[in-house]
Design an enzyme around this catalytic site. Structure first.
Site, short mmCIF file in Angstrom:
data_model
loop_
_atom_site.label_atom_id
_atom_site.label_comp_id
_atom_site.label_asym_id
_atom_site.label_seq_id
_atom_site.Cartn_x
_atom_site.Cartn_y
_atom_site.Cartn_z
N ARG A 171 0.81 -1.23 0.00
CA ARG A 171 0.00 0.00 0.00
C ARG A 171 0.84 1.27 0.00
NH1 ARG A 171 -2.67 -3.65 -0.77
NH2 ARG A 171 -4.66 -4.25 0.14
N CYS A 221 -10.72 0.26 3.45
CA CYS A 221 -10.13 -0.16 4.72
C CYS A 221 -9.39 1.02 5.36
CB CYS A 221 -9.17 -1.32 4.49
SG CYS A 221 -10.06 -2.85 4.17
N GLU A 291 -4.28 3.20 6.62
CA GLU A 291 -4.11 3.08 5.16
C GLU A 291 -4.54 4.38 4.50
OE1 GLU A 291 -5.51 -0.63 3.24
OE2 GLU A 291 -6.20 0.63 1.60
N1 EPU Z 1 -12.53 -10.42 10.01
C1 EPU Z 1 -13.24 -10.48 11.19
N2 EPU Z 1 -14.06 -9.43 11.51
C2 EPU Z 1 -14.20 -8.33 10.69
C3 EPU Z 1 -13.47 -8.28 9.51
C4 EPU Z 1 -12.63 -9.35 9.18
O1 EPU Z 1 -13.11 -11.43 11.94
O2 EPU Z 1 -14.97 -7.44 11.07
C5 EPU Z 1 -11.70 -11.58 9.64
C6 EPU Z 1 -12.35 -12.42 8.54
O3 EPU Z 1 -13.20 -13.40 9.06
C7 EPU Z 1 -11.18 -13.03 7.85
C8 EPU Z 1 -10.09 -11.99 8.01
O4 EPU Z 1 -10.48 -11.12 9.06
O5 EPU Z 1 -10.77 -14.19 8.50
C9 EPU Z 1 -9.82 -11.20 6.75
O6 EPU Z 1 -10.98 -10.51 6.32
P1 EPU Z 1 -11.19 -10.11 4.77
O7 EPU Z 1 -11.23 -11.34 3.94
O8 EPU Z 1 -12.32 -9.17 4.66
O9 EPU Z 1 -9.83 -9.42 4.37
P2 EPU Z 1 -9.12 -8.15 4.97
O10 EPU Z 1 -7.71 -8.53 5.21
O11 EPU Z 1 -9.87 -7.55 6.10
C10 EPU Z 1 -8.33 -7.30 2.64
C11 EPU Z 1 -8.07 -5.91 2.08
C12 EPU Z 1 -9.38 -5.34 1.52
C13 EPU Z 1 -9.94 -6.28 0.49
C14 EPU Z 1 -10.20 -7.63 1.17
C15 EPU Z 1 -10.81 -8.69 0.23
C16 EPU Z 1 -6.36 -4.73 3.36
C17 EPU Z 1 -6.08 -3.78 4.45
N3 EPU Z 1 -7.62 -5.03 3.17
O12 EPU Z 1 -9.20 -7.14 3.76
O13 EPU Z 1 -9.02 -4.11 0.90
O14 EPU Z 1 -11.13 -5.76 -0.08
O15 EPU Z 1 -8.91 -8.14 1.65
O16 EPU Z 1 -9.93 -9.11 -0.72
O17 EPU Z 1 -5.44 -5.18 2.68
C18 EPU Z 1 -8.82 -1.73 1.14
O18 EPU Z 1 -7.61 -1.89 1.01
O19 EPU Z 1 -9.35 -0.60 1.20
C19 EPU Z 1 -9.66 -2.92 1.23
C20 EPU Z 1 -10.92 -2.83 1.59
#
Ligand code: EPU
Length: 301
Positions: A171, A221, A291
């Protein structure tokens, strides 16, 4: 200096005290003293030179989807590129203007069966902003695929930055926090892929986003994922889903989204971000890092 200010005011298309709230997906933030939306590099370059001569700060704003603007606004010149060129060549090279919406670049690539950036399906904002912040999902970011970036430097000169000098990491590129260099366009290098595999990846990416808040006023995010962990998971574990400060709230759907419920000020959002960081640090021993980019705040923010 006075003369430079007078000339800056006369630049065609220049707006004054333009509310930045309407140019950001958070829908908060005060006015920019000067705001220029243009696709003409000569005019933009002239405006940048005049603003510098008048000792005003200059910053660029793309789709406004990953930025928090201070309630006091921005006491200088905001450049908004509204150029929308997106050229694709048979060898998988995509050359696009910074103002082109990222989704168009991604759709163009997919439409030609070029693979690499399927992970970016559904990411809002402009191509220039996405390049600057290396927007992505999971471990991938758009700037990994960039071979060069063309930008305006602090003096208003057009320059090219080769991939090796982009300083790409999670990022981040060297353009993320600079308020001097303004991305004009970028070139990506992709490869030809199998249409079935590309469509399967697109489907997977769309499904993974399924539980993120839809149509909310937010900036995607709020925090970067810490190494081998997920900011959303940590914030959820700290019991912060639904936590509200003023009009800002931790999304009850996905904890890494901070949303404006309709009445938030930038200050509400800043306080909530700081509260979330403190709680996650105290309860779970992890230091979160934003971010979102701050615009118009004192450097200590
Ligand atoms: N989780 C929770 N509670 C929550 C949110 C997430 O327990 O409220 C857990 C989920 O169950 C899962 C893990 O956290 O086990 C990861 O969640 P998710 O798959 O949504 O992925 P993320 O790491 O939170 C990343 C990117 C998102 C992108 C998603 C989907 C970053 C900071 N975030 O989110 O990107 O849309 O993967 O591919 O890298 C962004 O960068 O603005 C963004 C939204």
């Amino acid at each position: 200096m006075q003369n430079a200010l007078q000339q800056l005011r006369k630049i065609p298309g220049m707006l004054f005290d333009e509310s930045l709230a309407k140019h950001t997906t958070f829908q908060v933030g005060g006015p920019a003293s000067f705001f220029l939306s243009s696709n003409d590099v000569t005019t933009i370059s002239q405006a940048v030179r005049l603003a510098r001569a008048a000792e005003l700060p200059v910053a660029s704003l793309g789709g406004g989807s990953n930025v928090l603007v201070a309630d006091a606004g921005f006491p200088g010149l905001i450049i908004h590129l509204d150029s929308t060129r997106c050229d694709v060549r048979e060898d998988g090279t995509i050359d696009a203007d910074a103002g082109t919406v990222l989704s168009r670049v991604v759709r163009t690539a997919i439409g030609k069966n070029f693979t690499g950036i399927e992970f970016a399906v559904g990411i809002p904002g402009s191509f220039g902003g996405a390049l600057a912040g290396n927007a992505g999902t999971g471990g991938h970011g758009i700037a990994e695929y960039a071979t060069s970036v063309t930008y305006l430097d602090a003096q208003g000169e057009v320059r090219t930055c080769a991939k090796a000098d982009l300083d790409v990491s999670y990022r981040y590129t060297r353009f993320k926090y600079t308020e001097t260099d303004i991305i004009l366009s970028g070139t990506l290098q992709l490869t030809t892929g199998s249409p079935t595999e590309i469509q399967a990846r697109v489907k997977e990416v769309v499904e993974r986003r399924g539980w993120q808040p839809k149509g909310a006023w937010c900036a995607g995010c709020a925090f970067k994922n810490p190494a081998n962990n997920h900011a959303g998971k940590l914030i959820d574990q700290a019991g912060l889903k639904g936590k509200k400060i003023g009009g800002a709230m931790v999304s009850p759907e996905h904890a890494n989204f901070i949303v404006n419920t309709g009445t938030a000020t930038a200050e509400d959002i800043v306080i909530l971000i700081s509260y979330v960081k403190q709680q996650v640090r105290d309860q779970l021993g992890v230091q979160l890092e934003e971010e979102v980019r701050y615009l118009g705040f004192a450097p200590s923010n």
